[in-house]
Motif scaffolding. Structure first.
Motif, PDB file in Angstrom:
ATOM      1  N   GLY A 236       0.824  -1.201   0.000  1.00 45.04           N
ATOM      2  CA  GLY A 236       0.000   0.000   0.000  1.00 45.04           C
ATOM      3  C   GLY A 236       0.854   1.245   0.000  1.00 45.04           C
ATOM      4  N   VAL A 237       0.571   2.154   0.910  1.00 43.45           N
ATOM      5  CA  VAL A 237       1.297   3.417   1.034  1.00 43.45           C
ATOM      6  C   VAL A 237       1.923   3.468   2.422  1.00 43.45           C
ATOM      7  N   ARG A 238       3.224   3.710   2.464  1.00 42.68           N
ATOM      8  CA  ARG A 238       3.911   3.856   3.741  1.00 42.68           C
ATOM      9  C   ARG A 238       3.946   5.346   4.102  1.00 42.68           C
ATOM     10  N   VAL A 239       3.442   5.645   5.294  1.00 44.03           N
ATOM     11  CA  VAL A 239       3.437   7.007   5.823  1.00 44.03           C
ATOM     12  C   VAL A 239       4.599   7.126   6.801  1.00 44.03           C
ATOM     13  N   ILE A 240       5.557   7.983   6.497  1.00 43.08           N
ATOM     14  CA  ILE A 240       6.696   8.214   7.371  1.00 43.08           C
ATOM     15  C   ILE A 240       6.432   9.492   8.155  1.00 43.08           C
ATOM     16  N   ALA A 241       6.451   9.374   9.481  1.00 39.86           N
ATOM     17  CA  ALA A 241       6.152  10.529  10.330  1.00 39.86           C
ATOM     18  C   ALA A 241       7.219  10.671  11.405  1.00 39.86           C
ATOM     19  N   ARG A 242       7.352  11.881  11.901  1.00 36.87           N
ATOM     20  CA  ARG A 242       8.237  12.171  13.024  1.00 36.87           C
ATOM     21  C   ARG A 242       7.382  12.336  14.276  1.00 36.87           C
ATOM     22  N   THR A 243       7.652  11.545  15.312  1.00 31.43           N
ATOM     23  CA  THR A 243       6.871  11.564  16.545  1.00 31.43           C
ATOM     24  C   THR A 243       7.209  12.805  17.366  1.00 31.43           C
ATOM     25  N   PRO A 244       6.429  13.094  18.424  1.00 31.34           N
ATOM     26  CA  PRO A 244       6.753  14.255  19.265  1.00 31.34           C
ATOM     27  C   PRO A 244       8.163  14.215  19.842  1.00 31.34           C
ATOM     28  N   SER A 245       8.714  13.020  20.040  1.00 32.82           N
ATOM     29  CA  SER A 245      10.080  12.911  20.557  1.00 32.82           C
ATOM     30  C   SER A 245      11.130  13.030  19.462  1.00 32.82           C
ATOM     31  N   GLY A 246      10.691  13.147  18.204  1.00 33.23           N
ATOM     32  CA  GLY A 246      11.613  13.301  17.094  1.00 33.23           C
ATOM     33  C   GLY A 246      12.000  12.016  16.407  1.00 33.23           C
ATOM     34  N   ASP A 247      11.459  10.876  16.848  1.00 36.40           N
ATOM     35  CA  ASP A 247      11.803   9.587  16.260  1.00 36.40           C
ATOM     36  C   ASP A 247      10.961   9.340  15.009  1.00 36.40           C
ATOM     37  N   PRO A 248      11.538   8.792  13.952  1.00 40.45           N
ATOM     38  CA  PRO A 248      10.760   8.448  12.753  1.00 40.45           C
ATOM     39  C   PRO A 248       9.979   7.165  12.974  1.00 40.45           C
ATOM     40  N   VAL A 249       8.786   7.100  12.400  1.00 43.98           N
ATOM     41  CA  VAL A 249       7.959   5.909  12.497  1.00 43.98           C
ATOM     42  C   VAL A 249       7.247   5.729  11.166  1.00 43.98           C
ATOM     43  N   GLY A 250       7.116   4.485  10.719  1.00 42.58           N
ATOM     44  CA  GLY A 250       6.448   4.188   9.458  1.00 42.58           C
ATOM     45  C   GLY A 250       5.170   3.405   9.677  1.00 42.58           C
ATOM     46  N   THR A 251       4.113   3.757   8.954  1.00 40.31           N
ATOM     47  CA  THR A 251       2.832   3.075   9.034  1.00 40.31           C
ATOM     48  C   THR A 251       2.349   2.785   7.620  1.00 40.31           C
ATOM     49  N   VAL A 252       1.976   1.536   7.345  1.00 38.73           N
ATOM     50  CA  VAL A 252       1.491   1.161   6.019  1.00 38.73           C
ATOM     51  C   VAL A 252      -0.029   1.131   6.030  1.00 38.73           C
ATOM     52  N   VAL A 253      -0.630   1.808   5.056  1.00 44.74           N
ATOM     53  CA  VAL A 253      -2.090   1.866   4.925  1.00 44.74           C
ATOM     54  C   VAL A 253      -2.463   1.546   3.487  1.00 44.74           C
ATOM     55  N   ASP A 254      -3.760   1.366   3.265  1.00 43.47           N
ATOM     56  CA  ASP A 254      -4.228   1.083   1.912  1.00 43.47           C
ATOM     57  C   ASP A 254      -4.284   2.336   1.049  1.00 43.47           C
ATOM     58  N   ASP A 255      -4.677   3.467   1.652  1.00 43.40           N
ATOM     59  CA  ASP A 255      -4.765   4.714   0.894  1.00 43.40           C
ATOM     60  C   ASP A 255      -4.648   5.899   1.837  1.00 43.40           C
ATOM     61  N   VAL A 256      -4.554   7.084   1.242  1.00 43.69           N
ATOM     62  CA  VAL A 256      -4.222   8.287   2.009  1.00 43.69           C
ATOM     63  C   VAL A 256      -5.060   9.462   1.524  1.00 43.69           C
ATOM     64  N   VAL A 257      -5.532  10.267   2.492  1.00 45.50           N
ATOM     65  CA  VAL A 257      -6.088  11.590   2.200  1.00 45.50           C
ATOM     66  C   VAL A 257      -5.069  12.619   2.659  1.00 45.50           C
ATOM     67  N   VAL A 258      -4.538  13.411   1.731  1.00 52.43           N
ATOM     68  CA  VAL A 258      -3.594  14.464   2.077  1.00 52.43           C
ATOM     69  C   VAL A 258      -4.392  15.751   2.255  1.00 52.43           C
ATOM     70  N   ALA A 259      -4.575  16.157   3.502  1.00 46.50           N
ATOM     71  CA  ALA A 259      -5.415  17.311   3.825  1.00 46.50           C
ATOM     72  C   ALA A 259      -4.581  18.398   4.484  1.00 46.50           C
ATOM     73  N   THR A 260      -3.495  18.758   3.832  1.00 50.13           N
ATOM     74  CA  THR A 260      -2.600  19.815   4.278  1.00 50.13           C
ATOM     75  C   THR A 260      -2.706  20.996   3.318  1.00 50.13           C
ATOM     76  N   PRO A 261      -2.107  22.145   3.641  1.00 46.59           N
ATOM     77  CA  PRO A 261      -1.988  23.198   2.626  1.00 46.59           C
ATOM     78  C   PRO A 261      -1.320  22.672   1.362  1.00 46.59           C
ATOM     79  N   ALA A 262      -1.666  23.249   0.235  1.00 42.60           N
ATOM     80  CA  ALA A 262      -1.215  22.727  -1.060  1.00 42.60           C
ATOM     81  C   ALA A 262       0.299  22.610  -1.179  1.00 42.60           C
ATOM     82  N   PRO A 263       1.105  23.590  -0.745  1.00 38.26           N
ATOM     83  CA  PRO A 263       2.559  23.424  -0.887  1.00 38.26           C
ATOM     84  C   PRO A 263       3.098  22.237  -0.100  1.00 38.26           C
TER      85      PRO A 263
END
Length: 446
Positions: A236-263
């Motif tokens: 699927g799609v792997r979402v790479i995020a930085r946690t509040p402590s600054g550690d990277p974490v990856g989560t795999v999902v089937d699909d994604v809604v990107v609801a951020t500002p356009a840039p």
């Protein structure tokens, strides 16, 4: 039975929250990644214990918001709504006079424009009211046929002189969004004329995040998680995020809604292949421009300013102070007693806003406070600087021709990555909610 489909929503603003509601109700497992400490995005209000009620109001709910009206009724949030005044004052060099578009008689008595301009403004408004069912401030699919490449300024000059435009329509657009009428599609101004008259304005007593929190019931909230990358995998799609402590974490999902500002959406999806994010969508994201915003809050003694009023600058120039909004509040003194004060929000003009972005709050207040009298000549000299909020992506600019592009991108939304945000139409919470619903439906109906 197979496991439920998994969807990640990047951004916990009103668009992402609306998408979460649709997806959770369809039986999906939904995870919201939000960089901030709470939901609501730019609609989220701040709180300070010194004032009562404690909420600093940011965005309003207007009576012609159909989707939000249904949601308020569904969640039983009517008791959260507090009606505020729709009084508008237009300032000419610090001298402010009232202008209410609710009554043609009030417009005809307005002294800052000629009678011919006032009649032209009233006629333009009536012409757009006749097209109300087709002119839409929130839905690009409805607005696109009217997007002929002309600007609000082009439209207005057909009905009134440059000065009439500068003191009638321009301040009612730029005073609330801070972008230039010359840079905005005429559809935006025409829809405002069609719908604004006779409308009521309300705010949520505890902030609009109460609606965001209800919309996301049943979803997992990962607050303080900044998404840094999206990657396609065999699963699927792997979402790479930085946690509040600054550690990277990856989560795999089937699909994604990107609801951020356009840039931000463009940056997150930059490495995805063209069959996932098409060329027109990528261009649409990359070319979206924004007017940033800084909100300065002051506490002042009552009586020096009208309570519950919007005070906006007239004229064609970019003013030092663009807008003020006043809310009555109780303030607790050192002995715990409550006294009446006004909470005044002041918004600088475009150039000053850009100059002050990222500066220390003390420097920002030092630059803005002496300029408050340019909008209201008798602004109290003993005002108390209280709170400041920066929004680098304050207002997406709906440029001429952009509604047509938005409609094409909206019709082309498809999994595994779809987009949502108020930049699909106009910088309003209603437009953000609608875009979130559309993005979720694009995943559910694929």
């Amino acid at each position: 039975m197979g496991s439920a489909a998994r969807t990640a929503i990047i951004g916990g603003g009103m668009a992402g929250c609306a998408a979460a509601r649709e997806l959770v109700r369809s039986g999906r497992e939904v995870t919201i990644f939000e960089t901030g400490e709470g939901l609501g995005g730019r609609a989220r209000s701040w709180h300070r214990p010194e004032i009562e009620p404690t909420v600093g109001i940011n965005l309003m709910y207007v009576s012609f918001y159909p989707l939000m009206t249904r949601l308020v009724e569904e969640y039983g949030l009517k008791d959260q709504l507090v009606r505020i005044s729709s009084d508008v004052y237009i300032s000419d060099g610090g001298n402010a006079v009232p202008l209410s578009s609710d009554s043609p008689l009030n417009i005809l008595k307005y002294p800052l424009a000629s009678l011919r301009d006032r009649l032209g403004f009233a006629f333009a408004g009536l012409q757009q009211v006749r097209r109300r069912d087709r002119l839409d401030l929130f839905d690009p699919l409805k607005a696109a046929p009217f997007d002929d490449g002309s600007s609000i300024a082009d439209f207005a000059h057909r009905y009134m002189s440059p000065r009439g435009f500068d003191f009638l329509l321009r301040p009612q657009v730029e005073g609330f969004w801070n972008f230039r009428c010359e840079d905005v599609s005429s559809v935006h101004g025409r829809a405002l004329l069609a719908w604004l008259g006779g409308s009521t304005f309300q705010v949520f007593r505890d902030g609009m995040q109460v609606l965001a929190e209800r919309l996301t019931e049943g979803a997992e909230h990962r607050l303080g998680h900044e998404v840094t990358d999206l990657q396609l995998t065999g699963e699927g799609v792997r979402v790479i995020a930085r946690t509040p402590s600054g550690d990277p974490v990856g989560t795999v999902v089937d699909d994604v809604v990107v609801a951020t500002p356009a840039p931000i959406a463009a940056k997150l999806t930059a490495t995805l292949p063209g069959d996932v994010v098409g060329g027109e969508t990528r261009t649409f994201l990359e070319t979206q421009e924004y007017e940033p915003a800084i909100s300065f809050a002051y506490l002042v003694e009552p009586g020096g300013l009208p309570a519950g009023a919007h005070i906006v600058a007239g004229g064609s120039a970019d003013p030092p102070i663009r807008n003020m909004i006043t809310y009555p509040r109780k303030v607790r003194d050192g002995d715990g007693r409550l006294t009446d004060r006004l909470l005044v929000f002041a918004y600088p003009g475009r150039a000053l806003t850009r100059r002050l972005l990222g500066a220390a709050p003390q420097e920002q207040f030092a630059a803005v406070t002496p300029l408050l009298k340019t909008l209201w000549r008798d602004f109290p000299a003993d005002c108390e600087p209280f709170h400041v909020v920066e929004r680098p992506f304050g207002f997406p600019i709906p440029a001429p021709g952009r509604y047509r592009s938005s409609a094409r991108v909206t019709r082309g939304l498809r999994p595994p990555v779809v987009f949502a945000g108020d930049y699909f139409n106009s910088p309003t919470t209603e437009a953000a909610l609608l875009s979130g619903v559309r993005a979720a439906n694009a995943l559910l109906t694929a």
